[in-house]
Design an enzyme around this catalytic site. Structure first.
Site, PDB file in Angstrom:
ATOM      1  N   ASP A  68     -12.050   6.900   3.812  1.00 42.26           N
ATOM      2  CA  ASP A  68     -10.817   6.736   4.580  1.00 42.26           C
ATOM      3  C   ASP A  68     -10.372   5.266   4.622  1.00 42.26           C
ATOM      4  O   ASP A  68      -9.261   4.970   5.049  1.00 42.26           O
ATOM      5  CB  ASP A  68     -11.043   7.267   6.002  1.00 42.26           C
ATOM      6  CG  ASP A  68      -9.733   7.487   6.760  1.00 42.26           C
ATOM      7  OD1 ASP A  68      -8.661   7.443   6.118  1.00 42.26           O
ATOM      8  OD2 ASP A  68      -9.802   7.702   7.986  1.00 42.26           O
TER       9      ASP A  68
ATOM     10  N   ASP B 266       1.734   6.636   5.378  1.00 41.67           N
ATOM     11  CA  ASP B 266       0.740   5.640   4.975  1.00 41.67           C
ATOM     12  C   ASP B 266       1.176   4.890   3.702  1.00 41.67           C
ATOM     13  O   ASP B 266       0.416   4.120   3.134  1.00 41.67           O
ATOM     14  CB  ASP B 266      -0.620   6.329   4.784  1.00 41.67           C
ATOM     15  CG  ASP B 266      -1.785   5.381   4.990  1.00 41.67           C
ATOM     16  OD1 ASP B 266      -1.597   4.334   5.641  1.00 41.67           O
ATOM     17  OD2 ASP B 266      -2.881   5.688   4.479  1.00 41.67           O
TER      18      ASP B 266
ATOM     19  N   LYS C 154     -10.129  12.902   8.038  1.00 42.54           N
ATOM     20  CA  LYS C 154      -9.631  12.581   9.373  1.00 42.54           C
ATOM     21  C   LYS C 154      -9.578  13.843  10.223  1.00 42.54           C
ATOM     22  O   LYS C 154      -9.431  14.945   9.687  1.00 42.54           O
ATOM     23  CB  LYS C 154      -8.192  12.036   9.259  1.00 42.54           C
ATOM     24  CG  LYS C 154      -8.069  10.656   8.669  1.00 42.54           C
ATOM     25  CD  LYS C 154      -6.609  10.231   8.632  1.00 42.54           C
ATOM     26  CE  LYS C 154      -6.445   8.842   8.042  1.00 42.54           C
ATOM     27  NZ  LYS C 154      -7.053   7.773   8.842  1.00 42.54           N
TER      28      LYS C 154
ATOM     29  N   LYS D 294       0.868  -1.191   0.000  1.00 39.17           N
ATOM     30  CA  LYS D 294       0.000   0.000   0.000  1.00 39.17           C
ATOM     31  C   LYS D 294       0.895   1.227   0.000  1.00 39.17           C
ATOM     32  O   LYS D 294       1.704   1.421   0.914  1.00 39.17           O
ATOM     33  CB  LYS D 294      -0.894   0.003   1.244  1.00 39.17           C
ATOM     34  CG  LYS D 294      -1.595   1.346   1.513  1.00 39.17           C
ATOM     35  CD  LYS D 294      -2.513   1.292   2.748  1.00 39.17           C
ATOM     36  CE  LYS D 294      -3.049   2.688   3.103  1.00 39.17           C
ATOM     37  NZ  LYS D 294      -3.922   2.695   4.288  1.00 39.17           N
TER      38      LYS D 294
ATOM     39  N   ASP E 105      -2.629  10.297   3.429  1.00 40.32           N
ATOM     40  CA  ASP E 105      -4.017   9.872   3.632  1.00 40.32           C
ATOM     41  C   ASP E 105      -4.747  10.891   4.500  1.00 40.32           C
ATOM     42  O   ASP E 105      -4.675  10.845   5.726  1.00 40.32           O
ATOM     43  CB  ASP E 105      -4.033   8.482   4.297  1.00 40.32           C
ATOM     44  CG  ASP E 105      -5.455   7.975   4.521  1.00 40.32           C
ATOM     45  OD1 ASP E 105      -6.398   8.566   3.967  1.00 40.32           O
ATOM     46  OD2 ASP E 105      -5.601   6.960   5.252  1.00 40.32           O
TER      47      ASP E 105
ATOM     48  N   GLU F  39      -9.233   3.503   2.325  1.00 35.80           N
ATOM     49  CA  GLU F  39      -8.775   3.574   0.931  1.00 35.80           C
ATOM     50  C   GLU F  39      -7.683   2.568   0.584  1.00 35.80           C
ATOM     51  O   GLU F  39      -7.536   2.182  -0.569  1.00 35.80           O
ATOM     52  CB  GLU F  39      -8.274   5.003   0.633  1.00 35.80           C
ATOM     53  CG  GLU F  39      -6.822   5.308   1.049  1.00 35.80           C
ATOM     54  CD  GLU F  39      -6.560   5.190   2.551  1.00 35.80           C
ATOM     55  OE1 GLU F  39      -7.535   5.289   3.309  1.00 35.80           O
ATOM     56  OE2 GLU F  39      -5.404   4.982   2.949  1.00 35.80           O
TER      57      GLU F  39
ATOM     58  N   ARG G 274      -7.372  -0.568   1.183  1.00 32.43           N
ATOM     59  CA  ARG G 274      -7.896  -1.839   0.647  1.00 32.43           C
ATOM     60  C   ARG G 274      -8.361  -1.671  -0.790  1.00 32.43           C
ATOM     61  O   ARG G 274      -8.342  -2.628  -1.563  1.00 32.43           O
ATOM     62  CB  ARG G 274      -8.996  -2.363   1.579  1.00 32.43           C
ATOM     63  CG  ARG G 274     -10.146  -1.447   1.754  1.00 32.43           C
ATOM     64  CD  ARG G 274     -10.946  -1.727   3.030  1.00 32.43           C
ATOM     65  NE  ARG G 274     -10.280  -1.253   4.237  1.00 32.43           N
ATOM     66  CZ  ARG G 274     -10.771  -1.367   5.459  1.00 32.43           C
ATOM     67  NH1 ARG G 274     -11.937  -1.975   5.659  1.00 32.43           N
ATOM     68  NH2 ARG G 274     -10.118  -0.903   6.500  1.00 32.43           N
TER      69      ARG G 274
HETATM   70  N1  BES Z   1      -4.096   4.753   6.944  1.00 36.94           N
HETATM   71  C1  BES Z   1      -5.173   4.433   7.787  1.00 36.94           C
HETATM   72  C2  BES Z   1      -4.807   3.457   8.900  1.00 36.94           C
HETATM   73  C3  BES Z   1      -3.790   3.939   9.903  1.00 36.94           C
HETATM   74  C4  BES Z   1      -4.191   4.503  11.092  1.00 36.94           C
HETATM   75  C5  BES Z   1      -2.446   3.775   9.657  1.00 36.94           C
HETATM   76  C6  BES Z   1      -3.252   4.928  12.008  1.00 36.94           C
HETATM   77  C7  BES Z   1      -1.515   4.198  10.587  1.00 36.94           C
HETATM   78  C8  BES Z   1      -1.916   4.769  11.764  1.00 36.94           C
HETATM   79  C9  BES Z   1      -6.301   3.801   6.979  1.00 36.94           C
HETATM   80  O1  BES Z   1      -6.401   4.197   5.657  1.00 36.94           O
HETATM   81  C10 BES Z   1      -7.569   4.188   7.647  1.00 36.94           C
HETATM   82  O2  BES Z   1      -7.841   5.342   7.746  1.00 36.94           O
HETATM   83  N2  BES Z   1      -8.334   3.204   8.097  1.00 36.94           N
HETATM   84  C11 BES Z   1      -9.557   3.445   8.782  1.00 36.94           C
HETATM   85  C12 BES Z   1     -10.560   2.417   8.321  1.00 36.94           C
HETATM   86  C13 BES Z   1     -11.972   2.701   8.724  1.00 36.94           C
HETATM   87  C14 BES Z   1     -12.485   3.945   8.057  1.00 36.94           C
HETATM   88  C15 BES Z   1     -12.825   1.508   8.337  1.00 36.94           C
HETATM   89  C16 BES Z   1      -9.291   3.310  10.276  1.00 36.94           C
HETATM   90  O3  BES Z   1      -8.475   2.481  10.677  1.00 36.94           O
HETATM   91  O4  BES Z   1      -9.909   4.046  11.040  1.00 36.94           O
HETATM   92 ZN    ZN Z   2      -4.609   4.822   4.777  1.00 34.40          ZN
HETATM   93 ZN    ZN Z   3      -7.506   5.999   5.384  1.00 30.47          ZN
END
Ligand code: BES
Ligand code: ZN
Ligand code: ZN
Length: 497
Positions: free
Chosen positions: A344, A285, A274, A262, A267, A346, A348
């Site tokens: 968010d 990210d 966020k 990824k 992000d 994204e 996946r």
């Molecule tokens: N890049 C984030 C995950 C992340 C969080 C990486 C903290 C490093 C530190 C990912 O894209 C994300 O935002 N995931 C969301 C998914 C949710 C919206 C289903 C998350 O983990 O809140």
């Molecule tokens: Zn992300």
């Molecule tokens: Zn994200």
């Protein structure tokens, strides 16, 4: 910092580190020095709390009768607890002790030690490995170099009688450090410098060490039908890239092993934006893509006897008038559709197309993907273990074992059919989030699983281990490079025996 190997001899300046093991036992060189110093070292060992344990140090400054500026006695423990990881930690600890003392040279003497079974050549190579891993710094944006306490150390000489043996072990370890540093540099860069195009350009430079690198632009991905990856990218002024790296060091007919990363260079969350506190962390990210690039650099650097491909999906996730909306439905390269409930989630979406492309084109013997995929994995495992998900028990066991060997630990979580419902959509083949707040990391893995077809696959959720807020013996604060060593080790064990 340069690392050299030579036979034990008494250095004339700098810091001299002598390894102490077992019951405060010194090696041959150390004993000779002790004699010259009328027993100062043995007296120092008898005094104080020094037990010869790993991390125990005694420092003798400006010793009389010998040219060096300081002698450091470094404990490595008893035979029962000496292992390669601990020796690497010792190397890291030694380096942080001496790097800012003002010495420009150091010598670390690794002699056989009475009553302690360890291989001095192997030990010297791994101490040197740990020292170099801990020496990493990212200072490119400091214009006033004197405002920071820059390390003074320029050269480490490993003193060991089997010079050839130690050098040859260190040669491959050193290529691992090169790969780890390549990864740490990418992860440390801010997102105004490292965006999909500039990331791809940096990877392109790896052609110098023998990698084949292809870079796909947006038009090419449109032709391939990568609607999920492109949907994430569409809100950004920075256009996406897909980079394919190949290393062919194995037999011609051997199916390659594939690594997919990824690479979200920033992000923001997109329209599902966020909160601003801590958002700067989202420059890393792209950690999964960084590991894939670092790993491929290591494999090429040490001329690994394997065929490997690395595929990274590079996008920036931004909100804008062109950004995708919650509720949009995108069509992936596989033909399957995804309802984007949360923009968010994204990573996946990017991986859905990168994984499908990889298995379709290369028919790999196994695919391992890496992604800073979910915040939920940090809730579950903290910063000690990365999450592991797999559709193949043997692959999973191998990865766990490799992780243990190198100190990059994995903890397996389930992705079985009982979670199928979590990604069920009312209007498309699946949606991109899980079931409320429960099992968030599993839902992410579950979606990825839909795009690996019947290939043997593992997914590493590295969100908790890609960036370190505290210093560890071989990992300075910041980008860790977690995954490079682990996967290099796995490739070595599985494909090169
Ligand atoms: N890049 C984030 C995950 C992340 C969080 C990486 C903290 C490093 C530190 C990912 O894209 C994300 O935002 N995931 C969301 C998914 C949710 C919206 C289903 C998350 O983990 O809140
Ligand atoms: Zn992300
Ligand atoms: Zn994200």
């Amino acid at each position: 910092m340069k690392i050299e190997f030579s036979e034990p001899s008494l250095p004339r300046s700098g810091a001299l580190v002598l390894i102490v093991a077992g019951e405060k036992e010194l090696g041959r060189t150390a004993r000779a020095i002790d004699k010259r110093m009328n027993g100062t070292l043995s007296r120092a060992l008898r005094n104080g709390r020094f037990k010869g344990k790993l991390g125990d140090f005694i420092e003798i400054v400006e010793p009389v009768g010998i040219g060096v500026q300081r002698i450091i006695l470094a404990g490595v423990g008893t035979e029962d607890d000496i292992d390669l990881l601990k020796l690497e930690d010792t190397g890291g600890k030694i380096l942080s002790r001496i790097s800012k003392k003002g010495d420009s040279n150091a010598a670390i003497c690794v002699d056989p030690i009475k009553g302690v079974k360890f291989n001095p050549a192997m030990a010297a190579a791994h101490i040197a490995f740990g020292a170099r891993l801990s020496s990493y710094r990212f200072d490119v944006y400091r214009t006033n170099k004197s405002s920071v306490d820059l390390p003074s150390l320029k050269r480490i000489k490993m003193l060991v009688s089997d010079v050839k043996g130690a050098r040859s072990i260190f040669r491959s370890l050193n290529k691992i450090v090169d790969g780890v540093f390549f990864c740490r540099d990418l992860v440390s860069e801010p997102a105004n410098v490292l965006y999909p195009k500039s990331f791809a350009e940096r990877v392109k430079k790896l052609t110098n060490i023998g990698l084949k690198v292809e870079v796909f632009n947006r038009a090419r991905m449109e032709k391939l039908g990568m609607g999920a990856l492109l949907g994430v990218a569409q809100g950004s002024a920075n256009e996406p890239r897909l980079v394919v790296m190949q290393w062919n060091g194995g037999p011609v007919r051997q199916k390659p092993v594939a690594f997919v990363g990824k690479g979200v260079t920033f992000d923001t969350g997109g329209i599902s934006i966020k909160p601003s506190g801590g958002m700067e962390d989202m420059k890393w990210d792209m950690g999964g893509a960084g590991v894939v690039a670092g790993l491929m650099a290591t494999l090429a650097g040490r001329k690994a006897k394997v065929n490997a491909v690395g595929v990274i999906g590079l996008v920036e996730n931004m909100p804008s008038g062109k950004a995708q909306r919650p509720g949009d439905v995108v069509k992936t390269m596989s033909g399957k559709t995804i309802e984007v409930i949360n923009t968010d989630a994204e990573g996946r979406l990017v991986l859905a197309d990168a994984l499908w492309y990889t298995q379709k084109r290369f028919k790999p013997s196994a695919i391992v993907d890496l992604a800073t995929l979910t915040g939920a994995i940090i809730i579950a495992l903290g910063h000690q273990y990365a999450g592991l998900f797999a559709n193949d028990d043997k692959l999973s066991d191998e990865l766990v074992a490799a992780g243990k060997m190198v100190g990059e630990r994995l903890w397996r979580l389930p992705v079985d059919a009982s979670y199928d419902d979590d990604i069920r959509s009312d209007i498309a083949d699946m949606h991109n989030v899980g079931n409320g707040r429960s099992a968030g990391s599993i839902a992410g893995a579950k979606l990825l699983e839909q795009f690996v077809n019947d290939c043997s696959w593992a997914h590493l959720d590295i969100a908790g281990v890609t960036w370190s807020k505290k210093v560890r013996p071989t990992i300075p604060k910041g980008a860790t490079g977690f995954g490079v060593r682990l996967l290099d080790r796995w490739v070595l064990d599985r494909y090169e025996q």
